[in-house]
Write a protein that holds these residues in place. Sequence first.
Motif, short mmCIF file in Angstrom:
data_model
loop_
_atom_site.label_atom_id
_atom_site.label_comp_id
_atom_site.label_asym_id
_atom_site.label_seq_id
_atom_site.Cartn_x
_atom_site.Cartn_y
_atom_site.Cartn_z
N CYS A 265 -10.45 -28.03 -14.27
CA CYS A 265 -9.89 -27.12 -13.27
C CYS A 265 -10.46 -27.38 -11.89
O CYS A 265 -9.73 -27.34 -10.88
CB CYS A 265 -10.16 -25.66 -13.68
SG CYS A 265 -9.21 -25.11 -15.12
N SER A 266 -11.75 -27.66 -11.83
CA SER A 266 -12.39 -27.88 -10.53
C SER A 266 -11.84 -29.11 -9.81
O SER A 266 -11.92 -29.21 -8.58
CB SER A 266 -13.90 -28.02 -10.71
OG SER A 266 -14.22 -29.24 -11.38
N SER B 276 -2.94 -22.38 -9.16
CA SER B 276 -1.88 -22.50 -10.17
C SER B 276 -2.11 -23.65 -11.14
O SER B 276 -1.84 -23.52 -12.34
CB SER B 276 -0.52 -22.67 -9.48
OG SER B 276 -0.20 -21.54 -8.72
N LEU B 277 -2.59 -24.79 -10.65
CA LEU B 277 -2.82 -25.92 -11.56
C LEU B 277 -3.91 -25.59 -12.56
O LEU B 277 -3.81 -25.94 -13.75
CB LEU B 277 -3.19 -27.17 -10.75
CG LEU B 277 -2.03 -27.89 -10.05
CD1 LEU B 277 -2.56 -28.96 -9.11
CD2 LEU B 277 -1.09 -28.52 -11.08
N ALA C 176 -16.71 -25.51 -20.84
CA ALA C 176 -17.20 -26.26 -19.68
C ALA C 176 -16.27 -27.42 -19.34
O ALA C 176 -16.05 -27.74 -18.16
CB ALA C 176 -18.60 -26.78 -19.96
N GLU C 177 -15.69 -28.04 -20.38
CA GLU C 177 -14.77 -29.16 -20.14
C GLU C 177 -13.51 -28.69 -19.40
O GLU C 177 -13.02 -29.37 -18.49
CB GLU C 177 -14.37 -29.81 -21.47
CG GLU C 177 -15.49 -30.57 -22.17
CD GLU C 177 -16.46 -29.64 -22.88
OE1 GLU C 177 -17.56 -30.11 -23.25
OE2 GLU C 177 -16.13 -28.44 -23.06
N ILE C 178 -12.97 -27.54 -19.81
CA ILE C 178 -11.78 -27.00 -19.15
C ILE C 178 -12.08 -26.67 -17.70
O ILE C 178 -11.31 -26.99 -16.78
CB ILE C 178 -11.25 -25.76 -19.90
CG1 ILE C 178 -10.70 -26.16 -21.28
CG2 ILE C 178 -10.17 -25.06 -19.09
CD1 ILE C 178 -10.26 -24.98 -22.12
N LYS C 179 -13.23 -26.03 -17.47
CA LYS C 179 -13.60 -25.67 -16.09
C LYS C 179 -13.81 -26.91 -15.23
O LYS C 179 -13.46 -26.92 -14.05
CB LYS C 179 -14.85 -24.80 -16.11
CG LYS C 179 -14.60 -23.38 -16.60
CD LYS C 179 -15.80 -22.50 -16.36
CE LYS C 179 -15.49 -21.06 -16.72
NZ LYS C 179 -16.62 -20.16 -16.45
N LEU D 141 -5.34 -23.45 -18.20
CA LEU D 141 -5.83 -22.38 -19.08
C LEU D 141 -4.74 -21.96 -20.06
O LEU D 141 -5.00 -21.77 -21.26
CB LEU D 141 -6.27 -21.18 -18.25
CG LEU D 141 -7.46 -21.37 -17.30
CD1 LEU D 141 -7.74 -20.10 -16.53
CD2 LEU D 141 -8.71 -21.81 -18.07
N MET D 142 -3.52 -21.82 -19.57
CA MET D 142 -2.41 -21.41 -20.45
C MET D 142 -2.13 -22.45 -21.52
O MET D 142 -1.83 -22.11 -22.67
CB MET D 142 -1.15 -21.17 -19.63
CG MET D 142 -1.19 -19.93 -18.74
SD MET D 142 -1.47 -18.40 -19.64
CE MET D 142 -0.01 -18.33 -20.68
N LEU D 143 -2.25 -23.72 -21.16
CA LEU D 143 -1.98 -24.79 -22.13
C LEU D 143 -3.05 -24.88 -23.20
O LEU D 143 -2.87 -25.58 -24.20
CB LEU D 143 -1.84 -26.14 -21.41
CG LEU D 143 -0.69 -26.27 -20.40
CD1 LEU D 143 -0.63 -27.67 -19.84
CD2 LEU D 143 0.64 -25.89 -21.02
N ASN D 144 -4.17 -24.17 -23.01
CA ASN D 144 -5.24 -24.19 -23.99
C ASN D 144 -5.33 -22.89 -24.80
O ASN D 144 -6.34 -22.65 -25.47
CB ASN D 144 -6.58 -24.46 -23.29
CG ASN D 144 -6.78 -25.93 -22.97
OD1 ASN D 144 -7.18 -26.71 -23.81
ND2 ASN D 144 -6.45 -26.29 -21.74
#
Length: 685
Positions: free
Chosen positions: A200-201, A227-228, A194-197, A233-236
Amino acid sequence: MRLSEVLADIGVDERIVLKRRRAWLLTETIGHVNNKLWNENTYMFYYFGSQSEGTTTMGIKSDTDVLFCLNDLLVIQDWCEWIPGFHNLLMIQDNSVSPGYCLLQFLRPDVPRPVNGESDQNCFRDRTGKVLVKHSILSDKNLDKLKMHGPARVSQGPPGYCHTDNVTALHCKTWPQQARQWLDQQGDAQWPSAEIKQYCSRTGCFVVPVGCRGGDFRQLEWRISTSLAERCLMLNLNITQIRCYVLMKMVIKSFLDPQFEDVISSYMCKTVLFHCIANSHFNIWRENNLLSCLSSCLYHLYNNIINENCPHFIIPENNLMRSKISPVVKPYILEILRNIINSEGVALLRIKCDGLSFRLRLKFYNLCPFKTSHRISDLLLRNTAWCILNVHLKSNANLQNISTYEAVHTLTNCISIIFNLQHEGLVGTACQLLLPMYCTTLGSVLASININQHNSVSADALKLISLGLNTDVASSKLKLASILYCAQEIEKADLVLSEIERRYDLHVVEPVCGCYQLETKERRQGFFVTCDNHNEDAIQYATASCVRFMPCECHCVPTELRYEMTRSTPEDRIYRTLNDEYWMDNAVVDSLPYLYFLQYKVNSHLGKINEKQSALSKLLTTIKTEQNLAHRETALNILGKCMEQEGRVRDALQCYFMSLNLRRRNNAAKIHICTLLSAFGNFRV
């Protein structure tokens, strides 16, 4: 486990992945800081893709993906986001456009209403009267000659450097409507969290000028890019997930691309990986389970190809495979993938990329093949150094056509902004790298004014120069020595030069230049080791930048080098490239030749004959043996001036002609030849 070890040997381990990410994100941040210094608000640029994610190897040779975000057009999704005075564009996301795409409607800048006037060449009026924006609004004449690759324009890098995909886009601050469902759904693995999303938002989205393949509005549709969020996501991801992605790219590059190039993209592989991670238990992504993870991803890709549907991870209605795979090639691609999956890993022994097969066989016999981390670290450090020098170069270009006192005011303002921006994180690091460079430049400009007026250097100028002495091993200190020499403080200059020579370890230090990307030859082993053991801090003690003087610093430059500021005749200027304009009106010389040239001049003044001849010999040897000099023609020119001082006219002319052979146009050697022949008109050469 052997496979994981091999990937670690070729740079896919935690340390090198983090090193890659830090270097590229720092380069991006340096650009953002520099934009603030020069009030460049029209655009921002971002590095996306494998380089900044740390998901590539030297053998994969991934392109550098650069997104240029133009800020003078404001994309909004809701009328409440409209801002007066801006060129507002309203995103239209309805059934008339393909999933993952949108249309952009022109709005009035004075009131929140649609434009109803006549459309121009960059607009199209649809049947309902909406004025829609065409892709041509972002056309850039400077990019027209670059090869198109999807929405990107590809610029070819010189040997040793990767190519660059340049994408122009617009930014929308709010999360796209089509992706809002993704924020609420959750896969079996509870990934992303949830924190990542939530993060992202907050990144919003970009719109890229490319229409859906097979769509009805290809010139009007804009692709929605997250892209951001995807970079987040990739960095995690953990190292096994990253290795799995790298292996997928190697499989595509080795088995599919030779026959069916660009049918299956690395972006599809990334999307497949995201879906696999989101729908599997986190515990399976372990080093000792890498082969099983790879098989699972390839099987998922296989099913996508069968169905000709690869759903975008964030906007699943967007099918990345739409109209991509023809019925003719589909059976062959499926057969190749089926054989790789059924081989249970044996197919990897046929992958030559990065010597994967050879390295695996050596591992089976408990042999340790060489690692590539030092070469990767070398490229990363030189790229960071080049970025800093390029910032300096373009800063100098901004100061080129203004008065000396305006330059002082501008540089003072830049230093003030950097001080105010300094804080923790990459922005702080970027400021620490840029500040010494600006201090040295301002100090040198002030010193030039002082020398011209009083033939001395003020305490303020010396203090500023002292703040920038550690930009690298030699360049800033050489500026100080040059200033002292021109101010007739010869003994002080001699002490500075001795200190530079002591610190310049010929087994470690490499010359770097920001004027243009030079094809570099083999570098010193000590440089490789230093790069591998350090991050950007190695710039201070492993690199020697070229020394650059602007016309407003002319009184800090010995007469012999000052000719470089007038190297171009009107005819020569026609042959300059855009990048040449940034440096060719300056006096620019590599650090090591300039060190020995200044030693020659200083020892001549001090009457130290042996030391003078030693410096001349070292200058000659450096020009002959140093492989990575960027301004060898300038080094030959100053060597020629030394030969003139020695009375060796024939040798001087030979230096100038050798210089002209290296650079036929925009070369001060022409001036030196003319003045020499004029002075010795009756001398038979």
